[in-house]
Scaffold this active site. Structure first.
Site, PDB file in Angstrom:
ATOM      1  N   ASN A 150       0.803  -1.225   0.000  1.00 31.88           N
ATOM      2  CA  ASN A 150       0.000   0.000   0.000  1.00 31.88           C
ATOM      3  C   ASN A 150       0.838   1.277   0.000  1.00 31.88           C
ATOM      4  OD1 ASN A 150      -2.621  -0.692  -0.346  1.00 31.88           O
ATOM      5  ND2 ASN A 150      -3.036  -1.056   1.836  1.00 31.88           N
TER       6      ASN A 150
ATOM      7  N   PHE B  57      -1.964  -7.921   4.820  1.00 32.22           N
ATOM      8  CA  PHE B  57      -0.566  -7.479   4.878  1.00 32.22           C
ATOM      9  C   PHE B  57      -0.287  -6.229   4.041  1.00 32.22           C
ATOM     10  CE2 PHE B  57      -0.952 -12.162   4.073  1.00 32.22           C
ATOM     11  CZ  PHE B  57      -1.234 -12.496   5.385  1.00 32.22           C
ATOM     12  N   CYS B  58      -1.258  -5.317   4.018  1.00 29.47           N
ATOM     13  CA  CYS B  58      -1.093  -4.068   3.242  1.00 29.47           C
ATOM     14  C   CYS B  58      -0.863  -4.350   1.766  1.00 29.47           C
ATOM     15  CB  CYS B  58       0.079  -3.237   3.767  1.00 29.47           C
ATOM     16  SG  CYS B  58      -0.354  -2.224   5.161  1.00 29.47           S
ATOM     17  N   ASN B  59      -1.327  -5.489   1.297  1.00 32.07           N
ATOM     18  CA  ASN B  59      -1.140  -5.825  -0.112  1.00 32.07           C
ATOM     19  C   ASN B  59      -2.499  -6.241  -0.682  1.00 32.07           C
ATOM     20  OD1 ASN B  59      -0.427  -6.990  -2.603  1.00 32.07           O
ATOM     21  ND2 ASN B  59       1.642  -7.389  -1.841  1.00 32.07           N
TER      22      ASN B  59
END
Ligand SMILES: Cc1ncc(COP(=O)(O)O)c(C=O)c1O
Length: 514
Positions: free
Chosen positions: A153, A415-417
């Site tokens: 992100n 996981f910010c993905n």
């Protein structure tokens, strides 16, 4: 007591004999592992706290672990010297400046980067490096920001800068089967660089979700076609060699704590001097300015040459921590990145084989790996979901709680993905859109029961959640063996039901974390 407050007990049938015989078999299948024994010695010497506390640490992509000697060396340095704020002409300041410059040179030599070509800009973390690019890259109407779907992100967020300045933003998809990019499609996207505009192409050297390692020869390919290349190396450099005499991305983002655990709060932007000239900082601040007048004549930053970093380091850098970077890099060099890489790959291979071999008697798989199922062009990060014998997925929060109980540090969520999360869980555009209904584009909203789209968000986040284990510097066979033992125990447990209220409480955290 609720199921979440009382995590399930994992039914472990561990015995040292069984582990020893698995270890012998492992070494037969991965003979190179023997050449990495120095890391077993270091584990005992430098990281004994892991075993004193029975901790099984499998979150190296979240953060690396530090050796005791790193701390001691750094503390000794601070205790035996007087350091002042750098960049002044007094003695204590100059002593600090010297160490900061030494750290810059060490980073350059560690990555084999020519000081004629690259410059180091200290930032608080990889995100800080990415933000510098986002806010200063000359996005404009007619320009482009192109990125792979599997970015973190902190790279995705650059699109807000690009869009606000009228540049077009395009994502290159990854295939659901292995979360890799179809190279033919890549060629098509790269062929669309606007010759008269500024074109920025960003991709992770390693996905922090799937562990996929994208080819580094994309860098030259893209540059030849008119793209500036931003290579996010935050998840790659902790266990892989990055040789900048071979590869020449324009911008590289790194967080040092992911490489050697300490210090936190420091990362860097490694930038090609020629590419830095293109950037236009949106403001000035203490430390970045060559000349400025309060009579509002103008302001001027020195953005070129060896001192170009000065134009990008806002205010006072975290100077007392900077010498710990040199200490950390020398520590890694003494071990050898190739040894670290080899070890992580052996253990990852064993895990992948064993996780995928777990099946119920009715044929139902227990583990679904998101991303590459073998060692081909991947790192030591494995994202997956678990399934019950009837094919329904395990609630990730149940797995997280059980892992906590077993003292296993793993991670759940996306996981910010979000890109890899959406593709691997087959989440449609419409499903995602339901989370944003009634909201202005890109607005911030409080995630909670007062959010209008609360139910849709909850459903999507639940569907998108995965589990991630990541291996690193001092992972040993016992860690992965005990983790497999834990999975085996989970597989044998009866299905746990989680109430809706508990899910609500826990989902708020799912989208967080590195
Ligand atoms: C690939 C990747 N990029 C960027 C980041 C952001 O790093 P930081 O949170 O240290 O800024 C992370 C964090 O996990 C990452 O894995």
């Amino acid at each position: 007591m609720s199921a979440i407050e009382k995590p399930l007990e994992v039914n472990s049938d561990f015995s040292p004999e069984k582990m020893n015989s698995s270890f012998t078999e492992f070494k037969q299948n991965y003979p190179e592992f023997e050449t990495t024994h120095i890391l077993d010695e270091l584990r005992e010497l430098e990281y004994a706290r892991l075993d004193w506390q029975d901790q099984i640490y499998l979150d190296y992509t979240g953060g690396g672990l530090y050796a005791n000697s790193q701390l001691i060396k750094h503390m000794e340095l601070l205790q035996c010297n007087v350091f002042g704020n750098p960049h002044s002409e007094n003695l204590t300041s100059m002593a600090m400046t010297k160490l900061v410059e030494r750290a810059r040179n060490k980073i350059l030599s560690f990555f084999n980067a020519s000081p004629d070509e690259y410059v180091i800009i200290f930032t608080p973390n990889a995100t800080g490096a990415l933000r510098l690019i986002g806010e200063a890259y000359p996005f404009e109407k007619g320009g482009q920001f192109l990125l792979t779907v599997d970015n973190h992100n902190s790279v995705n967020g650059i699109r807000v800068f690009a869009e606000s300045k009228g540049a077009s933003v395009n994502y290159i998809p990854v295939k659901p089967s292995d979360l890799r990019v179809d190279e033919k499609k890549l060629e098509i996207y790269l062929g669309k660089a606007k010759l008269k505009g500024n074109n920025l192409f960003a991709y992770p050297a390693q996905s922090n979700f799937s562990g996929v390692q994208h080819p580094l020869d994309w860098i030259e390919k893209a540059r030849k076609k008119g793209w500036d290349v931003l290579l996010d190396c935050a998840a790659f450099v902790p266990t892989n060699r990055l040789d900048l005499s071979q590869w020449n991305p324009d911008f590289i983002s790194i967080s040092f704590y992911k490489m050697f655990g300490y210090p936190t709060g420091l990362g860097c932007l490694l930038a090609r001097k020629a590419a830095l000239n293109k950037l236009k900082r949106p403001w000035f601040s203490g430390g970045t300015i060559s000349i400025v007048s309060v009579q509002k004549e103008n302001w001027y930053c020195l953005q070129q040459g060896d001192e170009a970093f000065e134009a990008f380091e806002d205010g006072t850098i975290n100077y007392l921590s900077v010498p710990a970077i040199e200490i950390g890099l020398k520590y890694i060099e003494r071990i050898g990145m190739d040894i670290i890489h080899k070890r992580v790959m052996c253990l990852t291979g064993w895990l992948l084989d064993n996780m995928q071999a777990l099946k119920y008697t009715n044929g139902q798989i227990f583990v679904k790996i998101h991303g590459p199922s073998d060692l081909e062009k991947r790192g030591g990060t494995i994202a997956f979901n678990l399934y019950h014998a009837d094919g329904t997925p395990f609630d990730c929060q149940v797995v997280q709680d059980a892992a906590n109980k077993a003292k296993i540090s793993l991670r759940t969520g996306c996981f910010c993905n979000p890109g890899d999360g959406e593709v691997s869980h087959n989440i449609t555009r419409n499903e995602m859109a339901s989370c944003f209904e009634n909201l202005k584009p890109s607005s911030m909203y409080p995630y909670g029961s007062d959010c209008k789209n609360h139910e849709s968000c909850l459903a999507v986040k639940t569907k998108m959640a995965s589990i991630r284990v990541s291996l690193g510097l001092v992972t040993n066979f016992s860690d992965v063996y005990l983790f497999m033992n834990f999975l085996h125990g989970l597989m044998c447990e009866p299905k746990i039901q989680v109430s809706k209220a508990e899910k609500v409480k826990h989902r708020a955290f799912l989208n967080k974390g590195p």
